[in-house]
Write an enzyme that holds these catalytic residues in place. Structure first.
Site, PDB file in Angstrom:
ATOM      1  N   GLN A 202      -4.926  -1.340  10.038  1.00 17.81           N
ATOM      2  CA  GLN A 202      -4.723  -2.626   9.364  1.00 17.81           C
ATOM      3  C   GLN A 202      -5.284  -3.772  10.205  1.00 17.81           C
ATOM      4  O   GLN A 202      -4.949  -3.922  11.375  1.00 17.81           O
ATOM      5  CB  GLN A 202      -3.220  -2.837   9.113  1.00 17.81           C
ATOM      6  CG  GLN A 202      -2.888  -4.063   8.309  1.00 17.81           C
ATOM      7  CD  GLN A 202      -3.328  -3.962   6.839  1.00 17.81           C
ATOM      8  OE1 GLN A 202      -3.233  -2.924   6.206  1.00 17.81           O
ATOM      9  NE2 GLN A 202      -3.823  -5.071   6.309  1.00 17.81           N
TER      10      GLN A 202
ATOM     11  N   LYS B 282       0.841  -1.211   0.000  1.00 15.18           N
ATOM     12  CA  LYS B 282       0.000   0.000   0.000  1.00 15.18           C
ATOM     13  C   LYS B 282       0.874   1.259   0.000  1.00 15.18           C
ATOM     14  O   LYS B 282       0.611   2.209  -0.731  1.00 15.18           O
ATOM     15  CB  LYS B 282      -0.926   0.012   1.234  1.00 15.18           C
ATOM     16  CG  LYS B 282      -2.066  -0.993   1.137  1.00 15.18           C
ATOM     17  CD  LYS B 282      -2.848  -1.071   2.448  1.00 15.18           C
ATOM     18  CE  LYS B 282      -3.756  -2.299   2.437  1.00 15.18           C
ATOM     19  NZ  LYS B 282      -4.412  -2.533   3.722  1.00 15.18           N
TER      20      LYS B 282
ATOM     21  N   ASP C 132     -11.024   2.715   3.912  1.00 16.89           N
ATOM     22  CA  ASP C 132     -11.380   1.296   3.777  1.00 16.89           C
ATOM     23  C   ASP C 132     -12.888   1.118   3.568  1.00 16.89           C
ATOM     24  O   ASP C 132     -13.330   0.102   3.046  1.00 16.89           O
ATOM     25  CB  ASP C 132     -10.963   0.528   5.042  1.00 16.89           C
ATOM     26  CG  ASP C 132      -9.603  -0.136   4.891  1.00 16.89           C
ATOM     27  OD1 ASP C 132      -9.225  -0.456   3.741  1.00 16.89           O
ATOM     28  OD2 ASP C 132      -8.928  -0.342   5.909  1.00 16.89           O
TER      29      ASP C 132
END
Ligand code: NAD
Length: 283
Positions: free
Chosen positions: A95, A51, A118
């Protein structure tokens, strides 16, 4: 025309366009994404590295904030709160997975919807259901973009999704309904899975079960999207028996090189979307 839907190629197009848009920004401030990692999960290390690399490639400032795996919930929430309030930060990823002493739902809901790249926050998911969201979870968004790229229309199509998770199956179901598809969302208790799948125009497998989708699940006019990310004997594969299924269907995504690259590309898109909303609001 190839029947393989090349996610790498599509993601590259999205990333190049994004890079150009960021280059042409009139404001000095660049979009910024923070990733919080708790502990040292090996798979997470790899995802985070990818990422951050992708951020760098398009001109988004990506930053990792790593905390000890014993961090308590309240200290983590304090860190998130600081980021929620920081106007120079556009996106925040915590995460997953988190250590078992921290409730993932509580934490994802604590991220401000205005930084929720997200798209896992309950408010974001509710807005998706109401067809009123600017942000969509990256994997479902990537799937829709792949279909759009291949000019595969969704209106009136029968779409079968294998999997009802909060990050893939459920948001994707709503996003497809909002595109006027007729959607059947399956789970481990679904009866006659094979027969349900076989009738679909578009079959999306997000079960996380290698070799689940065989030639018996498909028809010759079908588009198959393989979301699965499985390791079998050290080899990375999807849910679909690619060799036999690809001989029958009209379109298919490979693993690797299908949905995976689109997920990261769409995270970057989400960061830029939230950046633009913030800059517009600051004007
Ligand atoms: P999950 O485990 O949370 O959900 C899996 C879903 O599939 C569940 O709803 C379950 O009921 C259903 N399912 C499992 N086996 C089934 C079966 N035999 N028949 C019918 N339904 C079945 O998983 P998830 O987080 O949604 O991820 C699914 C897969 O997609 C995993 O392999 C994951 O690694 C992968 N994934 C890939 C990407 C990517 O970018 N490529 C992104 C997200 C998830």
């Amino acid at each position: 025309m190839s029947k393989i839907i090349n996610g790498k190629e599509c993601a590259q197009i999205l990333n190049t366009n994004l890079k150009n848009s960021i280059k042409q920004l009139k404001v000095k401030r660049k979009p910024k994404l923070i990733i919080i990692q708790i502990g040292n999960n090996l798979a997470s290390n790899k995802y985070i590295k990818n990422k951050l690399k992708a951020c760098d490639e398009v001109g988004i400032i990506g930053e990792l904030k790593k905390f000890d795996e014993n961090i308590d919930k309240n200290s983590l929430k304090l860190e998130i709160e600081k980021i929620n309030k920081n106007l120079s930060i556009d996106g925040l990823i915590v995460q997953l997975p988190l250590p078992s002493h921290i409730d993932e739902k509580e934490i994802t809901n604590f991220i401000s919807p205005s930084k929720d790249v997200d798209g896992f926050n309950a408010l974001t998911l509710g807005n998706i259901m109401l067809n009123n969201s600017k942000i969509y979870p990256a994997t479902p968004l990537g799937i829709l973009k792949l279909l759009e790229w291949k000019d595969i229309d969704l209106s009136g199509k029968n779409v079968v999704i294998i999997g009802r998770s909060n990050i893939v199956g459920k948001p994707l179901t709503n996003m497809l309904i909002n595109k006027s598809a007729t959607v059947t969302t399956c789970n481990t208790k679904t009866k006659n899975l094979k027969d349900i799948c076989k009738k679909a125009d578009i079959l999306i497998s997000a079960a996380g079960r290698a070799n689940l989708v065989t030639k018996k699940f498909v028809n010759k006019n079908m588009t198959v999207i393989d979301v699965g990310a499985n390791f079998v004997n050290g080899k990375y594969c999807g849910d679909v028996k690619f060799n036999e299924v690809s001989k029958i269907v009209k379109y298919i995504t490979p693993v690797p090189g299908g949905v995976g690259p689109m997920t990261i590309a769409c995270l970057l898109q989400n960061t830029f979307t939230l950046y633009k909303i913030k800059e517009t609001n600051l004007k």
